[in-house]
Design a protein around this motif. Sequence first.
Motif, PDB file in Angstrom:
ATOM      1  N   ASN A  57      27.145  24.725 -27.959  1.00 58.57           N
ATOM      2  CA  ASN A  57      26.425  25.472 -28.983  1.00 58.57           C
ATOM      3  C   ASN A  57      24.975  25.621 -28.521  1.00 58.57           C
ATOM      4  OD1 ASN A  57      24.706  23.229 -30.229  1.00 58.57           O
ATOM      5  ND2 ASN A  57      26.770  22.372 -30.412  1.00 58.57           N
ATOM      6  N   SER A  58      24.212  26.424 -29.250  1.00 57.66           N
ATOM      7  CA  SER A  58      22.855  26.749 -28.813  1.00 57.66           C
ATOM      8  C   SER A  58      21.887  25.580 -28.942  1.00 57.66           C
ATOM      9  CB  SER A  58      22.324  27.943 -29.607  1.00 57.66           C
ATOM     10  OG  SER A  58      22.250  27.632 -30.998  1.00 57.66           O
ATOM     11  N   LYS A  59      22.282  24.537 -29.679  1.00 58.25           N
ATOM     12  CA  LYS A  59      21.395  23.398 -29.877  1.00 58.25           C
ATOM     13  C   LYS A  59      21.627  22.288 -28.863  1.00 58.25           C
ATOM     14  CE  LYS A  59      20.715  24.247 -34.819  1.00 58.25           C
ATOM     15  NZ  LYS A  59      20.820  23.684 -36.194  1.00 58.25           N
ATOM     16  N   GLU A  60      22.739  22.329 -28.171  1.00 56.65           N
ATOM     17  CA  GLU A  60      22.975  21.337 -27.130  1.00 56.65           C
ATOM     18  C   GLU A  60      24.067  21.808 -26.184  1.00 56.65           C
ATOM     19  OE1 GLU A  60      24.625  16.827 -26.660  1.00 56.65           O
ATOM     20  OE2 GLU A  60      23.008  17.144 -28.098  1.00 56.65           O
ATOM     21  N   ASP A  80      15.413  19.940  -4.393  1.00 59.17           N
ATOM     22  CA  ASP A  80      14.960  19.305  -3.162  1.00 59.17           C
ATOM     23  C   ASP A  80      13.694  18.511  -3.448  1.00 59.17           C
ATOM     24  OD1 ASP A  80      16.967  20.671  -1.693  1.00 59.17           O
ATOM     25  OD2 ASP A  80      15.679  22.437  -1.563  1.00 59.17           O
ATOM     26  N   LEU A  81      13.781  17.193  -3.324  1.00 60.22           N
ATOM     27  CA  LEU A  81      12.589  16.364  -3.420  1.00 60.22           C
ATOM     28  C   LEU A  81      12.594  15.370  -2.264  1.00 60.22           C
ATOM     29  CD1 LEU A  81      12.065  15.761  -7.266  1.00 60.22           C
ATOM     30  CD2 LEU A  81      10.702  17.155  -5.721  1.00 60.22           C
ATOM     31  N   LEU A  82      13.298  14.268  -2.423  1.00 50.10           N
ATOM     32  CA  LEU A  82      13.431  13.305  -1.336  1.00 50.10           C
ATOM     33  C   LEU A  82      14.843  13.378  -0.768  1.00 50.10           C
ATOM     34  CD1 LEU A  82      11.490  10.298  -2.869  1.00 50.10           C
ATOM     35  CD2 LEU A  82      10.706  11.898  -1.121  1.00 50.10           C
ATOM     36  N   SER A  83      15.334  14.543  -0.551  1.00 51.55           N
ATOM     37  CA  SER A  83      16.652  14.966  -0.081  1.00 51.55           C
ATOM     38  C   SER A  83      17.138  16.032  -1.050  1.00 51.55           C
ATOM     39  CB  SER A  83      17.667  13.819   0.007  1.00 51.55           C
ATOM     40  OG  SER A  83      17.341  12.935   1.076  1.00 51.55           O
ATOM     41  N   THR A  84      18.310  16.578  -0.809  1.00 50.65           N
ATOM     42  CA  THR A  84      18.893  17.588  -1.692  1.00 50.65           C
ATOM     43  C   THR A  84      19.879  16.903  -2.629  1.00 50.65           C
ATOM     44  OG1 THR A  84      18.651  19.315  -0.018  1.00 50.65           O
ATOM     45  CG2 THR A  84      20.214  19.724  -1.803  1.00 50.65           C
ATOM     46  N   TYR A  85      19.642  17.019  -3.934  1.00 51.98           N
ATOM     47  CA  TYR A  85      20.456  16.348  -4.938  1.00 51.98           C
ATOM     48  C   TYR A  85      21.005  17.357  -5.950  1.00 51.98           C
ATOM     49  CZ  TYR A  85      17.583  12.340  -3.439  1.00 51.98           C
ATOM     50  OH  TYR A  85      16.912  11.389  -2.724  1.00 51.98           O
ATOM     51  N   GLN A  86      21.980  16.887  -6.717  1.00 47.95           N
ATOM     52  CA  GLN A  86      22.440  17.583  -7.917  1.00 47.95           C
ATOM     53  C   GLN A  86      22.057  16.729  -9.115  1.00 47.95           C
ATOM     54  OE1 GLN A  86      23.505  21.088  -6.768  1.00 47.95           O
ATOM     55  NE2 GLN A  86      24.453  20.560  -8.701  1.00 47.95           N
ATOM     56  N   ALA A  87      21.635  17.381 -10.190  1.00 47.70           N
ATOM     57  CA  ALA A  87      21.260  16.664 -11.404  1.00 47.70           C
ATOM     58  C   ALA A  87      21.704  17.464 -12.614  1.00 47.70           C
ATOM     59  CB  ALA A  87      19.750  16.434 -11.446  1.00 47.70           C
ATOM     60  N   VAL A  88      21.871  16.784 -13.751  1.00 46.32           N
ATOM     61  CA  VAL A  88      22.308  17.447 -14.979  1.00 46.32           C
ATOM     62  C   VAL A  88      21.324  17.135 -16.099  1.00 46.32           C
ATOM     63  CG1 VAL A  88      24.740  17.426 -14.351  1.00 46.32           C
ATOM     64  CG2 VAL A  88      23.792  15.507 -15.646  1.00 46.32           C
ATOM     65  N   ALA A  89      21.249  18.052 -17.077  1.00 44.20           N
ATOM     66  CA  ALA A  89      20.362  17.859 -18.219  1.00 44.20           C
ATOM     67  C   ALA A  89      21.000  18.461 -19.461  1.00 44.20           C
ATOM     68  CB  ALA A  89      19.004  18.509 -17.971  1.00 44.20           C
ATOM     69  N   LYS A  90      20.658  17.907 -20.610  1.00 48.49           N
ATOM     70  CA  LYS A  90      21.017  18.496 -21.891  1.00 48.49           C
ATOM     71  C   LYS A  90      19.943  19.508 -22.273  1.00 48.49           C
ATOM     72  CE  LYS A  90      24.687  15.956 -22.682  1.00 48.49           C
ATOM     73  NZ  LYS A  90      26.048  16.545 -22.709  1.00 48.49           N
ATOM     74  N   CYS A  91      20.363  20.673 -22.739  1.00 49.56           N
ATOM     75  CA  CYS A  91      19.432  21.753 -23.071  1.00 49.56           C
ATOM     76  C   CYS A  91      19.686  22.297 -24.467  1.00 49.56           C
ATOM     77  CB  CYS A  91      19.564  22.905 -22.070  1.00 49.56           C
ATOM     78  SG  CYS A  91      18.863  22.603 -20.443  1.00 49.56           S
ATOM     79  N   TYR A  92      18.699  23.050 -24.950  1.00 53.23           N
ATOM     80  CA  TYR A  92      18.851  23.853 -26.161  1.00 53.23           C
ATOM     81  C   TYR A  92      18.244  25.223 -25.889  1.00 53.23           C
ATOM     82  CZ  TYR A  92      13.924  22.662 -26.940  1.00 53.23           C
ATOM     83  OH  TYR A  92      12.572  22.503 -26.798  1.00 53.23           O
ATOM     84  N   PRO A 136      16.966  28.583 -21.743  1.00 53.97           N
ATOM     85  CA  PRO A 136      17.310  27.168 -21.895  1.00 53.97           C
ATOM     86  C   PRO A 136      16.072  26.287 -21.743  1.00 53.97           C
ATOM     87  CG  PRO A 136      18.852  28.266 -20.406  1.00 53.97           C
ATOM     88  CD  PRO A 136      17.712  29.215 -20.638  1.00 53.97           C
ATOM     89  N   VAL A 137      16.008  25.227 -22.526  1.00 54.68           N
ATOM     90  CA  VAL A 137      14.917  24.260 -22.454  1.00 54.68           C
ATOM     91  C   VAL A 137      15.535  22.863 -22.348  1.00 54.68           C
ATOM     92  CG1 VAL A 137      12.901  23.273 -23.601  1.00 54.68           C
ATOM     93  CG2 VAL A 137      13.410  25.714 -23.842  1.00 54.68           C
ATOM     94  N   GLU A 138      15.097  22.077 -21.364  1.00 55.66           N
ATOM     95  CA  GLU A 138      15.642  20.746 -21.177  1.00 55.66           C
ATOM     96  C   GLU A 138      15.057  19.783 -22.200  1.00 55.66           C
ATOM     97  OE1 GLU A 138      13.814  22.370 -18.922  1.00 55.66           O
ATOM     98  OE2 GLU A 138      14.880  22.522 -16.997  1.00 55.66           O
ATOM     99  N   TYR A 139      15.918  18.957 -22.816  1.00 59.14           N
ATOM    100  CA  TYR A 139      15.416  17.903 -23.684  1.00 59.14           C
ATOM    101  C   TYR A 139      14.605  16.919 -22.845  1.00 59.14           C
ATOM    102  CZ  TYR A 139      18.244  19.298 -27.710  1.00 59.14           C
ATOM    103  OH  TYR A 139      18.771  19.985 -28.778  1.00 59.14           O
ATOM    104  N   ILE A 142      17.531   7.892 -10.254  1.00 58.29           N
ATOM    105  CA  ILE A 142      18.284   8.033 -11.494  1.00 58.29           C
ATOM    106  C   ILE A 142      17.828   9.189 -12.361  1.00 58.29           C
ATOM    107  CG2 ILE A 142      18.942   5.601 -11.596  1.00 58.29           C
ATOM    108  CD1 ILE A 142      16.594   5.143 -13.518  1.00 58.29           C
ATOM    109  N   ARG A 143      16.579   9.622 -12.227  1.00 57.11           N
ATOM    110  CA  ARG A 143      16.007  10.590 -13.176  1.00 57.11           C
ATOM    111  C   ARG A 143      14.910  11.387 -12.487  1.00 57.11           C
ATOM    112  NH1 ARG A 143      13.836   7.032 -16.017  1.00 57.11           N
ATOM    113  NH2 ARG A 143      15.647   6.522 -17.317  1.00 57.11           N
ATOM    114  N   THR A 144      14.741  12.664 -12.897  1.00 55.17           N
ATOM    115  CA  THR A 144      13.719  13.526 -12.298  1.00 55.17           C
ATOM    116  C   THR A 144      13.400  14.693 -13.216  1.00 55.17           C
ATOM    117  OG1 THR A 144      13.198  14.884 -10.352  1.00 55.17           O
ATOM    118  CG2 THR A 144      15.476  14.890 -11.090  1.00 55.17           C
ATOM    119  N   ASP A 145      12.250  15.314 -12.977  1.00 54.67           N
ATOM    120  CA  ASP A 145      11.956  16.589 -13.626  1.00 54.67           C
ATOM    121  C   ASP A 145      12.223  17.747 -12.669  1.00 54.67           C
ATOM    122  OD1 ASP A 145       9.875  16.387 -11.829  1.00 54.67           O
ATOM    123  OD2 ASP A 145       8.295  16.870 -13.269  1.00 54.67           O
TER     124      ASP A 145
END
Length: 239
Positions: A107-110, A118-130, A137-140, A185-188
């Motif tokens: 849904n549009s709220k989550e 690419d920061l200290l290697s190439t990674y994949q990351a996930v975020a919850k958005c609204y 989309p805006v990341e919580y 574990i976490r990044t912006d």
Amino acid sequence: MLQVSTAVSDVDLYGDGKTDYISVIRNYTGEGDYSESYNVTVNGNTFTQNTYCYDLATYLVKSAGEYYLYIQRTLENDYQTVNVYKITDTSVESVGEFEGGINMFTNSKEFEVSRRFDLLSTYQAVAKCYVGKDGLPVEYNNTYKVLRDMVLTSITDITVDLIDEEGNLLGSTYTFPAGTEFTFIRTDCKTYEDAKTGDGRYCRLYIDWPSEEEDEYYYYHPTLNGMDAEACFGPLHII
């Protein structure tokens, strides 16, 4: 130029009993598998987006009484972006682009997005958005969770800011010796990465990417707290 329809929807957007026709059509050059542009059409009103892609996925999104089309592009190395369009029964307006792809739209709220960064290697990351006020989309909390256990071992002493498990700064620093394992574990996805160290502490590493114009060498070598990141961890695996 070959045109191929990738999405066609017949819906009543405003509950007025009138059918609204929405289509997204890719324009191929005939060379390779990619398209050089696509057309977004609502009730005969067309917006042409000049951009290439190998694949498209579309989402019709309603938020705060407004309708948006999310069109996700897939490029080389599975790199993804989402172009966002505000639509009415008489218009199509491009409102911007989001760097990342949609994993799950509930849904549009989550909903969940993924992003390659690419920061200290190439990674994949996930975020919850609204869905934000402009439709993008805006990341919580503006944070992403790094997927998998991405671990780098330091080859020199590194002084960093300490944080708690939730990512809150503790107002103190600590110098970790060479040989310390950092599990990210976490990044912006832009300026920092949070890590858990081998001794169970949490810390924040600040990353910067000088531009190629500033220094050609450092264009492919980010700095970590002002130091060459490869001097901290050895060769980085940036794709």
